[in-house]
Design a protein around this motif. Structure first.
Motif, short mmCIF file in Angstrom:
data_model
loop_
_atom_site.label_atom_id
_atom_site.label_comp_id
_atom_site.label_asym_id
_atom_site.label_seq_id
_atom_site.Cartn_x
_atom_site.Cartn_y
_atom_site.Cartn_z
N HIS A 171 0.85 -1.19 0.00
CA HIS A 171 0.00 0.00 0.00
C HIS A 171 0.89 1.23 0.00
CE1 HIS A 171 -2.94 2.85 2.23
NE2 HIS A 171 -3.01 3.01 0.92
N MET A 172 0.87 1.97 -1.13
CA MET A 172 1.57 3.25 -1.19
C MET A 172 0.69 4.29 -0.50
SD MET A 172 4.26 2.38 -2.75
CE MET A 172 4.88 1.07 -3.81
N ASP B 266 0.98 7.68 0.46
CA ASP B 266 0.74 9.04 -0.02
C ASP B 266 -0.02 9.07 -1.34
OD1 ASP B 266 2.10 9.93 2.19
OD2 ASP B 266 4.03 10.06 1.17
N SER B 267 0.30 8.17 -2.24
CA SER B 267 -0.40 8.14 -3.53
C SER B 267 -1.62 7.23 -3.50
CB SER B 267 0.57 7.67 -4.63
OG SER B 267 1.12 6.41 -4.30
N ASP B 268 -1.82 6.50 -2.40
CA ASP B 268 -2.97 5.60 -2.22
C ASP B 268 -3.08 4.60 -3.38
OD1 ASP B 268 -5.07 4.52 -0.83
OD2 ASP B 268 -6.57 5.82 -1.78
N VAL B 269 -1.96 3.97 -3.69
CA VAL B 269 -1.93 2.94 -4.72
C VAL B 269 -1.66 1.60 -4.03
CG1 VAL B 269 -0.69 2.08 -6.75
CG2 VAL B 269 -1.14 4.52 -6.50
N ARG B 270 -2.39 0.56 -4.48
CA ARG B 270 -2.20 -0.77 -3.91
C ARG B 270 -1.67 -1.72 -4.99
NH1 ARG B 270 -4.84 -1.45 1.15
NH2 ARG B 270 -5.95 0.46 1.75
N ALA C 135 8.18 7.10 -9.04
CA ALA C 135 7.89 8.37 -9.71
C ALA C 135 8.22 9.55 -8.80
CB ALA C 135 6.43 8.43 -10.14
N GLU C 136 7.91 9.39 -7.53
CA GLU C 136 8.18 10.44 -6.55
C GLU C 136 8.31 9.81 -5.18
OE1 GLU C 136 4.92 13.09 -6.76
OE2 GLU C 136 3.41 11.61 -6.19
N SER C 137 8.75 10.58 -4.22
CA SER C 137 8.92 10.06 -2.86
C SER C 137 7.56 9.66 -2.28
CB SER C 137 9.59 11.10 -1.98
OG SER C 137 10.91 11.37 -2.43
N ASP C 138 7.53 8.60 -1.49
CA ASP C 138 6.28 8.07 -0.95
C ASP C 138 6.59 7.28 0.31
OD1 ASP C 138 3.60 7.23 -0.70
OD2 ASP C 138 3.37 7.05 -2.88
N TYR D 30 5.29 3.31 2.17
CA TYR D 30 4.49 2.12 1.87
C TYR D 30 4.39 1.21 3.09
CZ TYR D 30 8.68 -0.85 1.43
OH TYR D 30 9.83 -1.55 1.67
#
Length: 659
Positions: free
Chosen positions: A244-245, A247-251, A276-279, A281
């Motif tokens: 689960h990313m 900050d970008s809310d990507v799973r 793509a950018e700092s995050d 997880y």
């Protein structure tokens, strides 16, 4: 006693019946004479009966006011098993099923299955009369008190959260006239799967030419655009796994992968993503029971940017000698660095009048990265440009050549470009250049004079110390004074050395040396900096090689300008890089010498070195005097020549009849 003796038919031993009878009769007479109102008081009896009547009346009112309770009371009084009616009914509300809690409801019971270390929120709703407080009565668990007072939340609701539950326990609610609530809750704890190890394999963008790297531990740092393959091991059986990313809310789903090695068979969970950018997880594991870890760890992802190149235009320099004759050579040199590689370096020159905003622009590529070659992160390149070729019409006196350029890196898909700081080079006539050179050599002579005066004073002080036995405190102060002065001599000789090398370049590139051997020096310059791209523009090694070429005969005489300057360079090279540093070293060693004999030896060495420095500085001063006198003659000759040309031009004009 008399009556007992009469009843029993016995006489009391030692007792007189007549006396007893007399006492009884006397008491009877006294009692008959007492007033009854003085002995008996009825007010207390009245108060007792009044209180009893009031209580009986209140009890009657209460019993008549709630006939149901009265009925149950008398029924239970006479032995019937009848329950009292309640004004408060407590209802326990538990969370709905989710990946962190499983709830099963029964008749008056509930079973909760939750992960160890998780939190269990409990809500109690009071139906009917709201109690002053609601308590959870617990049994079992670790670190959980037997009674937990719930916090009121308004609307007849009370709330409590069991934090970090580790062991099984049961509880029910109690409050008001409800002693048990509507259900008893059993809590069962299971161990959820947790992260064992995280290994990330980072593949950088192809243009960087960087080999993949492996990162262990969870924290990932890589260039933006890099591909990351993540492999995660678990501590227990896993039903499903995700990244689960945050900050970008990507799973990203993680797929199981079986590994076999010497230790046996194991399973890890793999997934791939691109930075793509700092995050940040988290790894979300759901166990076979459908329960997941309530507190997954959080790991950083830091996207490193590919920065634009750092570039510097080293030559031409930015000083008062930054001028050229119309037929001169303009040396340019650029140094550049980049994170991953330089793609191209280009020099641009704009030639025109100083007052004009535009002029002729010409571009010269200095470096282009070869296709298929390894990226070059550092690059230092240069070229010798003919001033006459920088414009369709050769630049004339008064023109300005603006030298700039750019450095492009290998980033894809869009490269980054760094612009070079511009330099302004003025095209001047020989008289103006000669004046600037003369001024420059006067400053050099002043530096030599300053260094000589300072060195002579420190040599005199050192000789005094060596000649006289001085006390330790004065010796220490004197040596410090000598050391500081010697350091200034070293700095001044290095400055003079650099300025002489600068003068050599000005004469070489402006073609002031008319000897046919001068082009060999230009060839040597080009070859040296091609073979040593990281060398500084004024690298002493190059001038030493020229001096060696003169001594060996590889380069012929250049008597007009270059040979005299080269001789001064060789002398100052020895001063700046040998004699002066050695003198400083000798004085420093004298200060830390362990014995008087060692100190005396170092002071003798320092004195000898200082004497040689004084001798060389005097010789250098003499060479500069000769040079300045020669240049003065040349300047005066050129001035006379220019005046003669002017007179001839006017004479010819008069002969033609011009006004």
């Amino acid at each position: 006693l008399a009556k007992r003796a009469e009843r029993d038919g016995t006489e009391t031993r030692g007792e007189s019946p007549a006396m007893i009878a007399a006492v009884v009769d006397a008491a009877a007479e006294e009692i008959a004479a007492l007033p009854a109102t003085a002995i008996l008081d009825g007010r207390r009896t009245v108060r007792v009966w009044a209180f009893a009547g009031t209580f009986a009346l209140a009890a009657g009112v209460v019993l008549l006011g709630d006939l149901a309770v009265t009925k149950v009371f008398f029924a239970r009084f006479f032995g019937a098993d009848t329950a009292y009616p309640r004004s408060t009914y407590l209802h326990v509300e538990l969370p709905e099923d989710n990946p962190e809690v499983r709830v099963t409801l029964g008749a008056g019971t509930a079973e909760v299955v939750m992960p160890a270390g998780g939190d269990l929120p409990v809500l109690v709703f009071a139906e009917g009369s709201e109690p002053r407080e609601v308590v959870l009565q617990t049994s079992g668990g670790r670190g959980i008190p037997n009674e937990v007072t719930m916090a009121p939340r308004g609307g007849s609701r009370f709330r409590h959260v069991f934090r970090r539950v580790q062991r099984e326990f049961t509880f029910h609610a109690r409050g008001g006239d409800d002693p048990l609530g509507d259900r008893t809750v059993s809590v069962r704890v299971v161990e959820p799967p947790r992260v064992g190890t995280i290994t990330a394999r980072v593949t950088f963008p192809e243009y960087t030419g960087t080999d993949p790297i492996e990162i262990v531990g969870g924290a990932i740092e890589a260039l933006a655009g890099s591909t990351v393959d993540v492999f995660v091991s678990a501590t227990a059986e896993v039903a499903s796994a995700q990244l689960h990313m945050i900050d970008s809310d990507v799973r990203i789903d993680l797929a199981p992968r079986t590994l076999r090695d010497d230790s046996g068979v194991s399973t890890s969970y793999a997934g791939t993503f691109t930075i793509a950018e700092s995050d940040r997880y988290q790894v979300l594991f759901v166990g076979a029971t459908g329960i997941r870890n309530p507190h997954p760890g959080t790991y950083p992802i830091r996207a490193v940017e590919d920065h634009e190149p750092i570039a510097q235009l080293i030559s031409p320099s930015n000083d008062d000698l930054n001028v050229v004759l119309p037929g001169a050579i303009l040396p340019v040199r650029v140094a550049a660095t980049d994170d991953f590689g330089i793609a191209a370096i280009e020099i641009t020159s704009t030639t025109g009048k100083a007052a004009q905003d535009d002029g002729h622009v010409q571009s010269v590529p200095l470096f282009v990265a070869p296709e298929g070659g390894a990226p070059q992160a550092e690059c230092s390149v240069g070229a010798l440009l003919e001033v006459a070729s920088l414009a369709p019409a050769a630049p004339a006196v008064g023109d300005v050549i603006v030298v700039g350029g750019s450095v492009r890196d290998i980033r894809e898909p869009e490269p980054q470009i760094a612009e070079l700081a511009e330099r302004h080079v003025h095209v001047v006539e020989p008289t103006d250049l000669g004046r600037r050179i003369s001024s420059h050599f006067r400053r050099i002579r002043e530096g030599v004079e300053k260094a000589l005066e300072l060195q002579e004073s420190r040599l005199s002080l050192l000789d005094e110390i060596r000649a006289d036995a001085v006390e330790a405190a004065r010796l220490r102060d004197a040596l410090i004074t000598i050391e500081v002065g010697q350091g200034r001599v070293l700095a001044e000789t290095r400055r003079v050395h650099r300025e002489l090398m600068r003068s050599f370049d000005v004469h070489l590139f402006n073609r002031l040396e008319e000897s046919p051997n001068a082009p060999k020096v230009l060839e040597s310059y080009t070859r040296y900096y091609r073979e040593n791209p990281a060398a500084e523009p004024l690298d002493p090694v190059f001038y030493r090689s020229v001096a060696e070429g003169r001594r060996a005969g590889a380069i012929g005489p250049m008597t007009k300008t270059l040979d005299p300057i080269l001789g001064m360079i060789v002398r100052t090279d020895g001063l700046a890089n040998d004699l002066a540093p050695s003198a400083v070293d000798a004085i420093e060693r004298a200060q830390i010498a362990g014995t008087a004999a060692d100190r005396s030896t170092e002071l003798d060495r320092a004195s000898q070195l200082q004497s040689r420095i004084v001798e060389d500085l005097r010789e250098l001063r003499g060479q500069l005097d000769e040079w300045n006198e020669f240049q003065d003659v040349i300047t005066q000759t050129r001035a006379i020549r220019d005046k003669q040309k002017d007179i001839r031009s006017r004479t010819e004009s008069l002969q033609r009849g011009d006004k």
